[in-house]
Scaffold this motif. Structure first.
Motif, PDB file in Angstrom:
ATOM      1  N   SER A  94      83.732  61.048  56.460  1.00  0.00           N
ATOM      2  CA  SER A  94      84.724  59.832  56.678  1.00  0.00           C
ATOM      3  C   SER A  94      85.778  60.004  55.227  1.00  0.00           C
ATOM      4  O   SER A  94      85.929  61.092  55.052  1.00  0.00           O
ATOM      5  N   LEU A  95      87.508  59.793  55.794  1.00  0.00           N
ATOM      6  CA  LEU A  95      88.546  59.794  55.349  1.00  0.00           C
ATOM      7  C   LEU A  95      87.815  59.807  53.885  1.00  0.00           C
ATOM      8  O   LEU A  95      88.533  60.082  52.689  1.00  0.00           O
ATOM      9  N   GLN A  96      86.896  58.615  53.042  1.00  0.00           N
ATOM     10  CA  GLN A  96      87.272  58.544  51.724  1.00  0.00           C
ATOM     11  C   GLN A  96      86.129  59.679  50.915  1.00  0.00           C
ATOM     12  O   GLN A  96      86.064  59.648  50.208  1.00  0.00           O
ATOM     13  N   PHE A  97      84.778  59.989  52.422  1.00  0.00           N
ATOM     14  CA  PHE A  97      84.722  61.585  51.754  1.00  0.00           C
ATOM     15  C   PHE A  97      85.871  62.729  51.457  1.00  0.00           C
ATOM     16  O   PHE A  97      85.376  63.617  50.013  1.00  0.00           O
ATOM     17  N   LEU A  98      86.522  62.726  52.338  1.00  0.00           N
ATOM     18  CA  LEU A  98      87.837  63.849  52.310  1.00  0.00           C
ATOM     19  C   LEU A  98      88.186  63.210  50.339  1.00  0.00           C
ATOM     20  O   LEU A  98      88.606  64.281  49.876  1.00  0.00           O
ATOM     21  N   ILE A  99      88.605  62.137  50.598  1.00  0.00           N
ATOM     22  CA  ILE A  99      89.407  61.950  49.268  1.00  0.00           C
ATOM     23  C   ILE A  99      88.488  61.354  48.026  1.00  0.00           C
ATOM     24  O   ILE A  99      88.342  63.108  47.335  1.00  0.00           O
ATOM     25  N   GLU A 100      87.666  61.410  47.885  1.00  0.00           N
ATOM     26  CA  GLU A 100      86.481  62.053  47.022  1.00  0.00           C
ATOM     27  C   GLU A 100      86.072  63.271  46.626  1.00  0.00           C
ATOM     28  O   GLU A 100      86.380  63.511  45.583  1.00  0.00           O
ATOM     29  N   ASN A 101      86.572  64.173  47.665  1.00  0.00           N
ATOM     30  CA  ASN A 101      86.301  65.740  47.505  1.00  0.00           C
ATOM     31  C   ASN A 101      87.189  66.476  47.154  1.00  0.00           C
ATOM     32  O   ASN A 101      87.403  67.312  46.699  1.00  0.00           O
ATOM     33  N   VAL A 110      95.387  62.879  58.504  1.00  0.00           N
ATOM     34  CA  VAL A 110      94.699  63.965  58.187  1.00  0.00           C
ATOM     35  C   VAL A 110      94.727  64.492  59.135  1.00  0.00           C
ATOM     36  O   VAL A 110      94.669  63.616  60.682  1.00  0.00           O
ATOM     37  N   LYS A 111      94.434  65.606  59.570  1.00  0.00           N
ATOM     38  CA  LYS A 111      94.736  65.834  61.553  1.00  0.00           C
ATOM     39  C   LYS A 111      93.424  67.133  61.036  1.00  0.00           C
ATOM     40  O   LYS A 111      94.084  68.128  60.603  1.00  0.00           O
ATOM     41  N   VAL A 112      93.082  66.921  61.900  1.00  0.00           N
ATOM     42  CA  VAL A 112      91.796  67.928  62.156  1.00  0.00           C
ATOM     43  C   VAL A 112      92.175  69.165  63.268  1.00  0.00           C
ATOM     44  O   VAL A 112      92.465  69.108  64.428  1.00  0.00           O
ATOM     45  N   LEU A 113      92.197  70.410  62.813  1.00  0.00           N
ATOM     46  CA  LEU A 113      92.517  70.912  63.575  1.00  0.00           C
ATOM     47  C   LEU A 113      91.400  72.153  63.737  1.00  0.00           C
ATOM     48  O   LEU A 113      90.184  72.384  62.876  1.00  0.00           O
ATOM     49  N   GLY A 114      91.200  73.087  64.950  1.00  0.00           N
ATOM     50  CA  GLY A 114      90.409  74.021  66.258  1.00  0.00           C
ATOM     51  C   GLY A 114      90.356  75.246  65.286  1.00  0.00           C
ATOM     52  O   GLY A 114      89.732  75.741  65.895  1.00  0.00           O
ATOM     53  N   ARG A 115      90.185  75.919  63.533  1.00  0.00           N
ATOM     54  CA  ARG A 115      90.280  76.980  63.409  1.00  0.00           C
ATOM     55  C   ARG A 115      88.747  76.710  62.400  1.00  0.00           C
ATOM     56  O   ARG A 115      88.603  76.056  62.652  1.00  0.00           O
ATOM     57  N   GLY A 116      88.267  77.642  63.228  1.00  0.00           N
ATOM     58  CA  GLY A 116      86.972  78.322  62.692  1.00  0.00           C
ATOM     59  C   GLY A 116      85.186  77.986  63.914  1.00  0.00           C
ATOM     60  O   GLY A 116      85.732  77.518  64.581  1.00  0.00           O
ATOM     61  N   GLU A 117      84.430  77.874  63.123  1.00  0.00           N
ATOM     62  CA  GLU A 117      83.613  77.584  64.506  1.00  0.00           C
ATOM     63  C   GLU A 117      82.419  76.173  63.761  1.00  0.00           C
ATOM     64  O   GLU A 117      82.474  76.365  62.845  1.00  0.00           O
ATOM     65  N   LEU A 118      82.635  75.696  65.037  1.00  0.00           N
ATOM     66  CA  LEU A 118      81.191  74.168  63.914  1.00  0.00           C
ATOM     67  C   LEU A 118      80.344  74.628  64.682  1.00  0.00           C
ATOM     68  O   LEU A 118      79.919  74.429  65.695  1.00  0.00           O
ATOM     69  N   SER A 120      77.031  72.656  63.534  1.00  0.00           N
ATOM     70  CA  SER A 120      76.769  71.537  63.015  1.00  0.00           C
ATOM     71  C   SER A 120      77.345  69.860  63.377  1.00  0.00           C
ATOM     72  O   SER A 120      78.106  69.958  63.756  1.00  0.00           O
ATOM     73  N   LYS A 121      76.376  69.107  63.779  1.00  0.00           N
ATOM     74  CA  LYS A 121      76.568  67.798  64.713  1.00  0.00           C
ATOM     75  C   LYS A 121      77.013  67.148  64.084  1.00  0.00           C
ATOM     76  O   LYS A 121      75.969  66.935  62.808  1.00  0.00           O
ATOM     77  N   ILE A 122      78.308  66.771  63.597  1.00  0.00           N
ATOM     78  CA  ILE A 122      78.818  65.537  62.528  1.00  0.00           C
ATOM     79  C   ILE A 122      79.701  64.529  63.143  1.00  0.00           C
ATOM     80  O   ILE A 122      80.094  64.900  64.379  1.00  0.00           O
ATOM     81  N   SER A 123      80.651  63.395  62.616  1.00  0.00           N
ATOM     82  CA  SER A 123      80.840  62.348  63.124  1.00  0.00           C
ATOM     83  C   SER A 123      82.512  62.495  62.217  1.00  0.00           C
ATOM     84  O   SER A 123      81.857  62.843  60.907  1.00  0.00           O
ATOM     85  N   VAL A 124      82.943  62.772  62.791  1.00  0.00           N
ATOM     86  CA  VAL A 124      83.945  62.402  61.732  1.00  0.00           C
ATOM     87  C   VAL A 124      85.105  61.485  61.511  1.00  0.00           C
ATOM     88  O   VAL A 124      85.582  61.489  62.826  1.00  0.00           O
ATOM     89  N   GLU A 125      85.290  61.153  60.864  1.00  0.00           N
ATOM     90  CA  GLU A 125      87.155  60.113  60.934  1.00  0.00           C
ATOM     91  C   GLU A 125      88.165  60.738  60.492  1.00  0.00           C
ATOM     92  O   GLU A 125      88.488  61.684  59.715  1.00  0.00           O
ATOM     93  N   ALA A 126      89.746  60.979  61.493  1.00  0.00           N
ATOM     94  CA  ALA A 126      90.400  61.422  60.798  1.00  0.00           C
ATOM     95  C   ALA A 126      91.751  60.689  61.345  1.00  0.00           C
ATOM     96  O   ALA A 126      91.897  59.976  62.036  1.00  0.00           O
ATOM     97  N   HIS A 127      93.159  60.830  61.364  1.00  0.00           N
ATOM     98  CA  HIS A 127      94.359  60.283  61.380  1.00  0.00           C
ATOM     99  C   HIS A 127      94.912  60.993  63.309  1.00  0.00           C
ATOM    100  O   HIS A 127      95.206  59.817  64.094  1.00  0.00           O
TER     101      HIS A 127
END
Length: 148
Positions: A94-101, A110-118, A120-127
């Motif tokens: 979540s956004l809160q997790f990104l802020i805390e870390n 926050v904008k999630v960009l496509g560099r790298g490889e994913l 694991s199955k995750i749910s992501v929150e971003a603007h």
């Protein structure tokens, strides 16, 4: 010791020089030098005035433009999300997790960009999500949730 006998310590009190009060007060110019605007009463220089020389703020060129209406996003890539997925998130970033870390500030968008490889199955929150990032998240079975 009585109140009327109290005096300040020797040398601690000094009288100011009374300038501009006649010949006996330290000369005719009263510490202002000779002639010119600065010797006159009411003199006031403009801020940035350099005596007629081209001032610094006019010598240095102007350039650039800052659009106050533009929205600036903090970029977070998929390779970073992959690293965070192993950090006890339970597959939820979540956004809160990104802020805390310390990855983004609390006022950052926050904008999630496509560099790298994913992997694991995750749910992501971003603007915002780039098309490749959203596609990569959904490809491994995760969710990309847009937050306002």
């Amino acid at each position: 010791m009585k109140l009327h006998t109290l005096t300040p310590a020797k040398g601690s009190v000094k009288t100011n020089k009374r300038l501009g009060r006649g010949q006996g007060s330290g000369g005719s110019t009263a510490g202002r030098g000779h002639k010119g605007a600065q010797s006159r009463s009411g003199y006031h220089s403009k801020p940035g005035f350099e005596g007629g020389q081209m001032p610094l703020q006019r010598r240095v060129p102007k350039f650039g433009f800052k659009n106050n209406k533009k929205v600036y996003y903090k970029a977070v890539n998929l390779d970073l999300l992959e690293d965070l997925a192993g950090k006890n998130t339970g597959g939820n970033i979540s956004l809160q997790f990104l802020i805390e870390n310390g990855i983004v500030g609390k006022s950052d968008k926050v904008k999630v960009l496509g560099r790298g490889e994913l992997k694991s199955k995750i749910s992501v929150e971003a603007h915002k999500f780039s098309a490749t990032a959203a596609q990569a998240i959904e490809k491994v079975g995760g969710t990309a949730t847009t937050v306002k």
